[in-house]
Design an enzyme around this catalytic site. Structure first.
Site, PDB file in Angstrom:
ATOM      1  N   GLY A 145       0.713  -1.367  -0.176  1.00  0.00           N
ATOM      2  CA  GLY A 145       0.132  -0.089  -0.026  1.00  0.00           C
ATOM      3  C   GLY A 145       0.808   1.392  -0.156  1.00  0.00           C
ATOM      4  CE  LYS A 153       1.829  -8.331   2.658  1.00  0.00           C
ATOM      5  NZ  LYS A 153       0.493  -8.168   3.428  1.00  0.00           N
ATOM      6  CB  SER A 190      -2.948   9.886  11.741  1.00  0.00           C
ATOM      7  OG  SER A 190      -4.354  10.036  12.329  1.00  0.00           O
ATOM      8  CE1 TYR A 202      -6.992   2.291  10.280  1.00  0.00           C
ATOM      9  CE2 TYR A 202      -8.715   4.087   9.876  1.00  0.00           C
ATOM     10  CZ  TYR A 202      -7.474   3.604   9.868  1.00  0.00           C
ATOM     11  OH  TYR A 202      -6.612   4.283   8.661  1.00  0.00           O
ATOM     12  CE  LYS A 214      -4.093   4.527  11.630  1.00  0.00           C
ATOM     13  NZ  LYS A 214      -2.915   4.372  10.984  1.00  0.00           N
TER      14      LYS A 214
HETATM   15  N1  LIG Z   1      -5.646   2.719   2.811  1.00  0.00           N
HETATM   16  C1  LIG Z   1      -6.385   3.617   3.432  1.00  0.00           C
HETATM   17  O1  LIG Z   1      -7.619   3.715   3.097  1.00  0.00           O
HETATM   18  C2  LIG Z   1      -5.899   4.432   4.413  1.00  0.00           C
HETATM   19  C3  LIG Z   1      -6.595   5.683   4.807  1.00  0.00           C
HETATM   20  C4  LIG Z   1      -5.967   6.563   5.961  1.00  0.00           C
HETATM   21  C5  LIG Z   1      -4.779   5.972   6.687  1.00  0.00           C
HETATM   22  N2  LIG Z   1      -4.118   4.781   6.164  1.00  0.00           N
HETATM   23  C6  LIG Z   1      -2.945   4.557   7.017  1.00  0.00           C
HETATM   24  O2  LIG Z   1      -2.046   4.336   6.225  1.00  0.00           O
HETATM   25  C7  LIG Z   1      -1.058   3.231   6.873  1.00  0.00           C
HETATM   26  C8  LIG Z   1      -1.091   2.349   5.442  1.00  0.00           C
HETATM   27  O3  LIG Z   1      -1.943   1.892   5.215  1.00  0.00           O
HETATM   28  P1  LIG Z   1      -2.116   0.822   3.784  1.00  0.00           P
HETATM   29  O4  LIG Z   1      -3.477   1.071   3.248  1.00  0.00           O
HETATM   30  O5  LIG Z   1      -0.844   1.141   2.988  1.00  0.00           O
HETATM   31  O6  LIG Z   1      -2.270  -0.715   4.435  1.00  0.00           O
HETATM   32  P2  LIG Z   1      -1.869  -1.868   3.841  1.00  0.00           P
HETATM   33  O7  LIG Z   1      -1.576  -1.961   2.226  1.00  0.00           O
HETATM   34  O8  LIG Z   1      -2.897  -3.045   4.285  1.00  0.00           O
HETATM   35  O9  LIG Z   1      -0.415  -2.278   4.450  1.00  0.00           O
HETATM   36  C9  LIG Z   1      -0.475  -2.357   5.777  1.00  0.00           C
HETATM   37  C10 LIG Z   1       1.160  -2.720   6.001  1.00  0.00           C
HETATM   38  O10 LIG Z   1       1.233  -2.758   7.323  1.00  0.00           O
HETATM   39  C11 LIG Z   1       2.001  -4.196   7.726  1.00  0.00           C
HETATM   40  N3  LIG Z   1       1.757  -4.421   9.135  1.00  0.00           N
HETATM   41  C12 LIG Z   1       0.375  -4.639   9.438  1.00  0.00           C
HETATM   42  N4  LIG Z   1       0.446  -4.994  10.837  1.00  0.00           N
HETATM   43  C13 LIG Z   1       1.785  -4.871  11.325  1.00  0.00           C
HETATM   44  C14 LIG Z   1       2.485  -5.307  12.250  1.00  0.00           C
HETATM   45  N5  LIG Z   1       1.826  -5.597  13.438  1.00  0.00           N
HETATM   46  N6  LIG Z   1       3.748  -5.108  12.373  1.00  0.00           N
HETATM   47  C15 LIG Z   1       4.648  -4.947  11.329  1.00  0.00           C
HETATM   48  N7  LIG Z   1       3.817  -4.680  10.238  1.00  0.00           N
HETATM   49  C16 LIG Z   1       2.610  -4.745  10.150  1.00  0.00           C
HETATM   50  C17 LIG Z   1       1.571  -4.955   6.678  1.00  0.00           C
HETATM   51  O11 LIG Z   1       2.379  -5.996   6.365  1.00  0.00           O
HETATM   52  P3  LIG Z   1       2.226  -7.441   7.456  1.00  0.00           P
HETATM   53  O12 LIG Z   1       0.774  -7.654   7.479  1.00  0.00           O
HETATM   54  O13 LIG Z   1       2.894  -8.445   6.523  1.00  0.00           O
HETATM   55  O14 LIG Z   1       2.747  -7.249   8.537  1.00  0.00           O
HETATM   56  C18 LIG Z   1       1.642  -4.000   5.474  1.00  0.00           C
HETATM   57  O15 LIG Z   1       2.659  -3.784   5.012  1.00  0.00           O
HETATM   58  C19 LIG Z   1      -1.755   2.566   7.838  1.00  0.00           C
HETATM   59  O16 LIG Z   1      -1.428   3.088   9.004  1.00  0.00           O
HETATM   60  C20 LIG Z   1      -3.438   3.079   7.589  1.00  0.00           C
HETATM   61  O17 LIG Z   1      -4.028   3.098   8.887  1.00  0.00           O
HETATM   62  C21 LIG Z   1      -4.791   4.097   5.363  1.00  0.00           C
END
Ligand SMILES: NC(=O)c1ccc[n+]([C@@H]2O[C@H](COP(=O)([O-])OP(=O)(O)OC[C@H]3O[C@@H](n4cnc5c(N)ncnc54)[C@H](OP(=O)(O)O)[C@@H]3O)[C@@H](O)[C@H]2O)c1
Length: 276
Positions: A17, A42, A145, A159, A163
């Site tokens: 992501g 991954k 966040s 969530y 955040k």
């Molecule tokens: N996507 C959205 O709509 C959105 C919107 C606002 C904010 N955000 C924030 O942006 C950030 C990135 O989100 P994303 O959308 O890119 O998510 P994503 O594609 O699901 O990626 C999440 C990443 O976090 C890692 N992760 C999860 N739990 C972990 C743990 N306990 N220890 C180490 N690594 C861990 C996952 O790898 P593993 O599972 O292999 O550990 C993966 O690399 C997050 O903090 C999310 O809350 C996302």
């Protein structure tokens, strides 16, 4: 304006992501990257992708399996990382989960705690483990966040709480780090098209879905580019996406009244449609 050439950047959540997109951009600007997440397969796939984006063959692109929620794992692996890769100029905390987006009464204590352990304590664990080493480099701490940290949202009690707490952490941390010449950037994106939303879609109530649509929908590359620009400028608060920035402006100007009114209307209309 900060340049990234030769900088060492650790990035949690770097295997997927937004984190992965940011890693590719930093690598294309000449940075050495350490990608951190749990799943080793991954991570290796992501490492190869980031390596393909790097500017020159001497840039180090590493990957390390760490569970950010496990404080002992973080402390031990960060010590090892510091000796292998050196202290980071930039630490990006992008690791996060958005499981259990649901009515509050359906989220049991273990579920709620899991979200807090990864999103809030995971970020705390990483910053705490690296801060001493980063001070010498006048480093920059970046925290993902969410727009859900700026506004309350239907279905987001777990969530959104994690955040909003990150915003509190960053607001205080910024004051402590500024006199040391260090910077903090806290990022509040709306919905971004990443695997995280697949988890959320399993339980998110339709009211939550409808309210979330107000914030817009970004590609990971766009969100990552905006964040990298904010980091280069040393900007504190980064809100990618014009709709969310506009909503946040209205929210602040109306002391929350306008956003509560609009969200209440959207929730009312959604419930009417589903006959509740
Ligand atoms: N996507 C959205 O709509 C959105 C919107 C606002 C904010 N955000 C924030 O942006 C950030 C990135 O989100 P994303 O959308 O890119 O998510 P994503 O594609 O699901 O990626 C999440 C990443 O976090 C890692 N992760 C999860 N739990 C972990 C743990 N306990 N220890 C180490 N690594 C861990 C996952 O790898 P593993 O599972 O292999 O550990 C993966 O690399 C997050 O903090 C999310 O809350 C996302």
């Amino acid at each position: 304006m900060r340049r990234f050439e030769g900088a060492t950047i650790y990035i949690t959540g770097g295997s997927s992501g937004i984190g992965l997109e940011m890693a590719k951009i930093f690598a294309s600007r000449g940075a050495n990257m350490l990608l951190i997440a749990r799943n080793e397969q991954k991570l290796e796939e992501a490492r190869k992708q980031v390596e393909q984006s790097r500017r020159g063959p001497t840039q180090k692109i590493g990957a390390l399996s760490v569970d950010v929620a496990d404080v002992a794992d973080v402390q031990q692996k960060m010590q090892a990382a510091l000796s292998l890769y050196g202290a980071p100029e930039i630490l990006v905390n992008s690791a996060g989960i958005n499981k259990y987006a649901d009515h509050f009464e359906n989220i049991d204590h273990a579920m709620f705690d899991e979200v807090m352990r990864v999103n809030l304590y995971g970020t705390r664990n990483m910053i705490h483990a690296l801060l001493g080493a980063m001070k010498q480099k006048r480093g920059h701490v970046v925290v993902l966040s969410s727009a859900a940290g700026l506004f309350g949202m239907f279905g987001y009690t777990a969530y959104g709480t994690s955040k909003a707490a990150l915003l509190g952490l960053c607001d205080s941390l910024r004051y402590e780090l500024k006199p040391l010449g260090m910077k903090v950037t806290v990022v509040c994106p709306p919905e971004v098209d990443t695997p995280m939303n697949l988890d959320e879609a399993k339980t998110l109530p339709p009211e939550g879905r409808a309210v979330k649509n107000l914030g817009g929908f970004l590609t990971p590359h766009y969100a990552a580019s905006v964040i990298v620009k904010a980091v280069a400028r040393g900007q504190y608060l980064c809100i990618p996406g014009a709709s969310t920035r506009f909503l946040y402006l209205l929210h602040r100007l109306s002391n929350g009244r306008l956003t509560r009114f609009v969200s209440d209307m959207v929730i009312w209309a959604t419930r009417k449609r589903k006959g509740a």
